[in-house]
Scaffold this motif. Sequence first.
Motif, mmCIF file in Angstrom:
data_model
loop_
_atom_site.group_PDB
_atom_site.id
_atom_site.type_symbol
_atom_site.label_atom_id
_atom_site.label_comp_id
_atom_site.label_asym_id
_atom_site.label_seq_id
_atom_site.Cartn_x
_atom_site.Cartn_y
_atom_site.Cartn_z
ATOM 1 N N PRO A 206 0.936 -1.347 0.075
ATOM 2 C CA PRO A 206 -0.060 0.042 -0.002
ATOM 3 C C PRO A 206 0.828 1.223 0.001
ATOM 4 C CG PRO A 206 -0.169 -1.169 2.122
ATOM 5 C CD PRO A 206 0.818 -1.872 1.431
ATOM 6 N N THR B 273 -2.543 4.022 -3.463
ATOM 7 C CA THR B 273 -3.770 3.135 -3.296
ATOM 8 C C THR B 273 -4.497 3.307 -2.171
ATOM 9 O OG1 THR B 273 -2.074 1.844 -1.485
ATOM 10 C CG2 THR B 273 -1.962 1.179 -3.996
ATOM 11 N N ASP B 274 -4.130 4.370 -1.559
ATOM 12 C CA ASP B 274 -5.111 4.701 -0.200
ATOM 13 C C ASP B 274 -4.918 6.081 0.146
ATOM 14 O OD1 ASP B 274 -6.080 2.068 1.273
ATOM 15 O OD2 ASP B 274 -4.212 1.679 0.012
ATOM 16 N N ARG C 122 -15.484 12.009 -2.944
ATOM 17 C CA ARG C 122 -15.303 10.692 -2.954
ATOM 18 C C ARG C 122 -15.209 9.699 -4.132
ATOM 19 N NH1 ARG C 122 -15.656 6.792 1.256
ATOM 20 N NH2 ARG C 122 -16.064 8.605 2.922
ATOM 21 N N GLU D 31 -12.624 7.441 -5.753
ATOM 22 C CA GLU D 31 -12.746 6.021 -5.957
ATOM 23 C C GLU D 31 -12.847 5.693 -7.264
ATOM 24 O OE1 GLU D 31 -16.438 5.407 -3.921
ATOM 25 O OE2 GLU D 31 -15.434 5.131 -1.858
ATOM 26 N N GLU E 216 -9.572 4.543 -8.341
ATOM 27 C CA GLU E 216 -9.097 3.266 -7.654
ATOM 28 C C GLU E 216 -8.224 3.439 -6.571
ATOM 29 O OE1 GLU E 216 -7.764 0.725 -10.765
ATOM 30 O OE2 GLU E 216 -9.426 0.397 -11.690
ATOM 31 N N VAL E 217 -8.682 4.481 -5.763
ATOM 32 C CA VAL E 217 -8.074 4.760 -4.516
ATOM 33 C C VAL E 217 -8.841 4.740 -3.586
ATOM 34 C CG1 VAL E 217 -6.905 6.335 -3.175
ATOM 35 C CG2 VAL E 217 -6.420 6.487 -5.412
ATOM 36 N N ARG E 218 -8.396 3.754 -2.595
ATOM 37 C CA ARG E 218 -9.582 3.762 -1.232
ATOM 38 C C ARG E 218 -9.329 4.773 -0.266
ATOM 39 N NH1 ARG E 218 -9.158 -2.059 2.131
ATOM 40 N NH2 ARG E 218 -9.616 -2.822 0.110
ATOM 41 N N VAL E 219 -10.476 5.045 0.173
ATOM 42 C CA VAL E 219 -10.752 6.208 1.025
ATOM 43 C C VAL E 219 -10.716 5.779 2.551
ATOM 44 C CG1 VAL E 219 -12.151 8.329 2.135
ATOM 45 C CG2 VAL E 219 -11.782 7.776 -0.580
ATOM 46 N N HIS E 220 -10.082 6.264 3.310
ATOM 47 C CA HIS E 220 -9.947 5.887 5.021
ATOM 48 C C HIS E 220 -10.307 7.317 5.605
ATOM 49 C CE1 HIS E 220 -7.978 2.204 4.287
ATOM 50 N NE2 HIS E 220 -7.563 2.658 3.312
ATOM 51 N N ALA F 247 -5.023 1.684 8.233
ATOM 52 C CA ALA F 247 -5.344 1.752 6.742
ATOM 53 C C ALA F 247 -4.460 0.825 6.076
ATOM 54 C CB ALA F 247 -5.276 3.270 6.121
ATOM 55 N N ARG G 37 -4.830 -3.346 4.388
ATOM 56 C CA ARG G 37 -4.253 -3.780 2.826
ATOM 57 C C ARG G 37 -3.201 -5.246 3.028
ATOM 58 N NH1 ARG G 37 -6.376 -2.098 -2.034
ATOM 59 N NH2 ARG G 37 -6.583 0.087 -2.054
#
Length: 319
Positions: free
Chosen positions: A212, A247-248, A276, A280, A283-287, A314, A318
């Motif tokens: 990640p 990635t995040d 958001r 997304e 292709e990036v994950r949101v925390h 986070a 992953r």
Amino acid sequence: MERAADLRVVAFGGGTGLPVLLRGLKDLVGDLTAVVTVADDGGSSGRIRDELGVAPPGDVRNCLVALAERRWLAEVFNYRFEGGRDLRDHSVGNIIIAALTDMAGGFCEGVEQAAHFLRAKGRVYPAAALPLTLFVRYEDGSVVRGESVVREVGKRISRVWVEPEAPAPEGAIEAVSQADVVVLSAGSLFTSTIPALLGVGVRAALAGFGGPVIYVANVMTQPGETSGFTVSDHLRAIAEHAGPVVTDVLVHSGKLPPDVLARYEAEGAHPVELDREEVEAMEVRVHEGELLADDFGAGVRHDPQKLAREVLAAALVRL
């Protein structure tokens, strides 16, 4: 976070954002490496850079101090002369790093010696061993030279680059190849976070990294640099300069007090909007998490412990 104790983490950045992250992570992870921008050309760092021809030591010094186990010596490194003429506003640590660079025969070697003196809990590498000059191209096609003048221009930035093109230290590239997690710290996007990624070899190392890559999103926009930017705008700028490696993204979820917002708005700064769907789509994950210090007297600042815990949470999702 027992699993975090074995993690190998590499963090990129500079300014005030990276040291905050390092202070939080240093006692939680098994191995910690910082890769720090060296494009500063103002203040004490800029004067030392101009007079001695070494890479500007200020951001590196701040990271060494953040990782220092010898706190009394860290206070000496951070001491800034207030009187005199030639020494006024110089940081003692900047002078020491410059001296160690001269004695050891190279900036990386001088930083390593300083880390040894401070008993730093982790490694610190400059983004390059040479002083780098930041160039900025704006959307209207105009170009300025120098990190210290970027925000004075006040136009929307399209691209930044550094000269000369210089390789990142081998130790920094090796650390990425062996890392479990890479973190891009919050901070000035075009003058701190992105320049830390511009050492030759970093882009390829990140492209080949399988773990990640977490970006700590800025809470507020920065007048003259990221006015009007959303979270996806920040991510897009990073991708344009370093490739689509993130990635995040970690975003502060709490509300800001009205008086704090008013203070920032008076200076032309606003909360960075989390768009958001756009994020997304990349292709990036949101925390999201509570990331800020409780005391807003010094402004909106990340809390080292809160930030480190959320970064690791986070990452562990992953891994």
